[in-house]
Design a protein around this motif. Structure first.
Motif, PDB file in Angstrom:
ATOM      1  N   THR A   1       0.828  -1.213   0.000  1.00  0.00           N
ATOM      2  CA  THR A   1       0.000   0.000   0.000  1.00  0.00           C
ATOM      3  C   THR A   1       0.861   1.261   0.000  1.00  0.00           C
ATOM      4  O   THR A   1       0.471   2.283  -0.555  1.00  0.00           O
ATOM      5  CB  THR A   1      -0.948   0.023   1.217  1.00  0.00           C
ATOM      6  OG1 THR A   1      -0.185  -0.064   2.426  1.00  0.00           O
ATOM      7  CG2 THR A   1      -1.927  -1.130   1.165  1.00  0.00           C
TER       8      THR A   1
ATOM      9  N   GLY B   1      -4.268  -0.712   4.737  1.00  0.00           N
ATOM     10  CA  GLY B   1      -4.414   0.369   3.779  1.00  0.00           C
ATOM     11  C   GLY B   1      -5.163   0.022   2.507  1.00  0.00           C
ATOM     12  O   GLY B   1      -5.285   0.858   1.611  1.00  0.00           O
ATOM     13  N   PHE B   2      -5.689  -1.201   2.405  1.00  0.00           N
ATOM     14  CA  PHE B   2      -6.465  -1.563   1.218  1.00  0.00           C
ATOM     15  C   PHE B   2      -7.795  -0.802   1.220  1.00  0.00           C
ATOM     16  O   PHE B   2      -8.400  -0.574   2.263  1.00  0.00           O
ATOM     17  CB  PHE B   2      -6.718  -3.069   1.190  1.00  0.00           C
ATOM     18  CG  PHE B   2      -5.597  -3.864   0.574  1.00  0.00           C
ATOM     19  CD1 PHE B   2      -5.850  -4.805  -0.413  1.00  0.00           C
ATOM     20  CD2 PHE B   2      -4.283  -3.671   0.981  1.00  0.00           C
ATOM     21  CE1 PHE B   2      -4.813  -5.537  -0.989  1.00  0.00           C
ATOM     22  CE2 PHE B   2      -3.246  -4.387   0.413  1.00  0.00           C
ATOM     23  CZ  PHE B   2      -3.504  -5.328  -0.583  1.00  0.00           C
TER      24      PHE B   2
END
Length: 371
Positions: free
Chosen positions: A184, A213-214
């Motif tokens: 990410t 962080g996806f």
């Protein structure tokens, strides 16, 4: 405020890969409309390259002009993409094997060939559709540096989102979090996590990916999918809100009706203890739990059942107490003296032992009416 997490449903594609599952047109339309009504962000609706019958169903879905993005799944093959374009969908997912195992032993190719083929397919798709997802199949077994190379190239090609697939369901939440954080940080493209549930960690892994962080997660209704299935839509959505305090666009009150539609379409019963949608998940049997719930649901529930269109209920087992029976009767507008309640309690416990299971509320009321 953090960006809303996208829920990308693949019930009509990966879900249909479950053993014994095949959706006809009425089922595809019904499931698609139910998901759209609930506020799903995206629908992956099938694989046109499977043949004319499948392509026709996808074309029919596209013709409905539903207010949601429809995408199809494709191999990194131009003929697959041509079949998708003809259906009229807005976007395509192009899946590329990324592990050495699959590149060498499934495709009998090398990395250079794969990157060249990926470039050809993405450039072609850019001319035909408005949205492209690049799926990194078997990414959990791939060389992380090769994944970074793919992400860099995808950025140059103008890919809209990249899907990291734990195809064999071998990852664990800590591994997901610490491994994927690095991706990410390097990716300028939103990342999606596609979990499989082979080791029972699909929901947990999906949440860990979001924490890393996806921006999006793949889900299916009830966790339907190949082998042990995928991350369950209802589990991921509710856990995102109540565990991670993240926003999703889904109306949770639709979850049970959607699950019922899919259950009927697949002829698969929903397990009674299935999180969120199972018949028993808001039912309490212990007298201590029943007492606690009646005082404040937060004593024994993470979130109010009403938020997902459900309500609390009680089952009366071997440890049922006098006050549990009194509260049930009062909730139904019935008042009985002390001796009558004691007699009813005795009959209830006798019935519990006779059947060797707890009794539902309606069964207790049946004993009342027959007394």
């Amino acid at each position: 405020m953090e960006q809303r997490v996208l829920l990308c449903d693949t019930t009509l594609r990966d879900g249909e890969q479950a053993p014994g599952v095949a959706f006809g047109w009425p089922e595809k339309e019904m499931i698609a409309r139910a998901l759209v009504d609930a506020g799903i962000d995206e629908l992956e609706v099938g694989v046109p390259a499977m043949g004319a019958a499948e392509a026709k169903k996808i074309s029919q879905l596209a013709a409905l002009n539903l207010p949601v993005r429809l995408i199809t799944w494709n191999r990194v093959v131009l003929s697959d993409l041509l079949a998708s374009y003809r259906t009229g969908v807005e976007g395509v997912a192009i899946s590329i094997p990324t592990s050495e195992q699959q590149i060498k032993h499934k495709l009998n190719k090398d990395r250079a060939w794969l990157l060249d083929q990926m470039g050809q397919c993405v450039r072609n798709a850019k001319q035909e559709v408005g949205y492209i997802v690049l799926g990194m199949e078997d990414a959990s077994r791939a060389d992380i540096n090769f994944l970074k190379e793919i992400i860099t190239e995808a950025k140059k090609l103008g890919v809209d989102r990249i899907r990291f697939a734990d195809t064999l369901g071998i990852m664990d939440p800590l591994n997901v979090f610490f491994t994927l954080q690095d991706l990410t940080r390097r990716s300028r493209i939103p990342l999606e996590f596609h979990a499989h549930n082979d080791l029972g960690m699909a929901t947990a892994n999906s949440l860990a990916a979001v924490q890393a962080g996806f921006k999006a997660v793949s889900v299916t209704v009830g966790g339907l999918g190949e082998r042990t299935g995928n991350a369950a839509l209802e589990e991921v959505a509710v856990a995102l809100k109540y565990c991670l305090k993240r926003e999703v666009g889904l109306d949770f009150k639709h979850l049970n009706s959607i699950a019922s539609i899919v259950s009927s379409a697949t002829d698969r019963k929903i397990p009674r203890a299935k999180p969120i949608i199972g018949a028993d998940v808001f039912t309490h049997t212990s007298s201590i739990h029943i007492d606690g719930i009646q005082k404040d649901y937060a004593n024994y529930q993470t979130f109010p059942p009403e938020s997902v269109g459900r309500k609390h209920s009680a089952a009366f087992g071997k440890d049922t107490k006098f006050k549990n029976v009194v509260r049930l009767l009062k909730s139904r507008g019935m008042n009985y003296d002390h001796d009558t309640v004691n007699e009813l309690l005795g009959k209830t416990l006798d019935k519990v032992h006779q059947l060797n299971r707890p009794l539902e509320e309606e069964e207790i009321l049946g004993i009342v009416l027959s007394s």
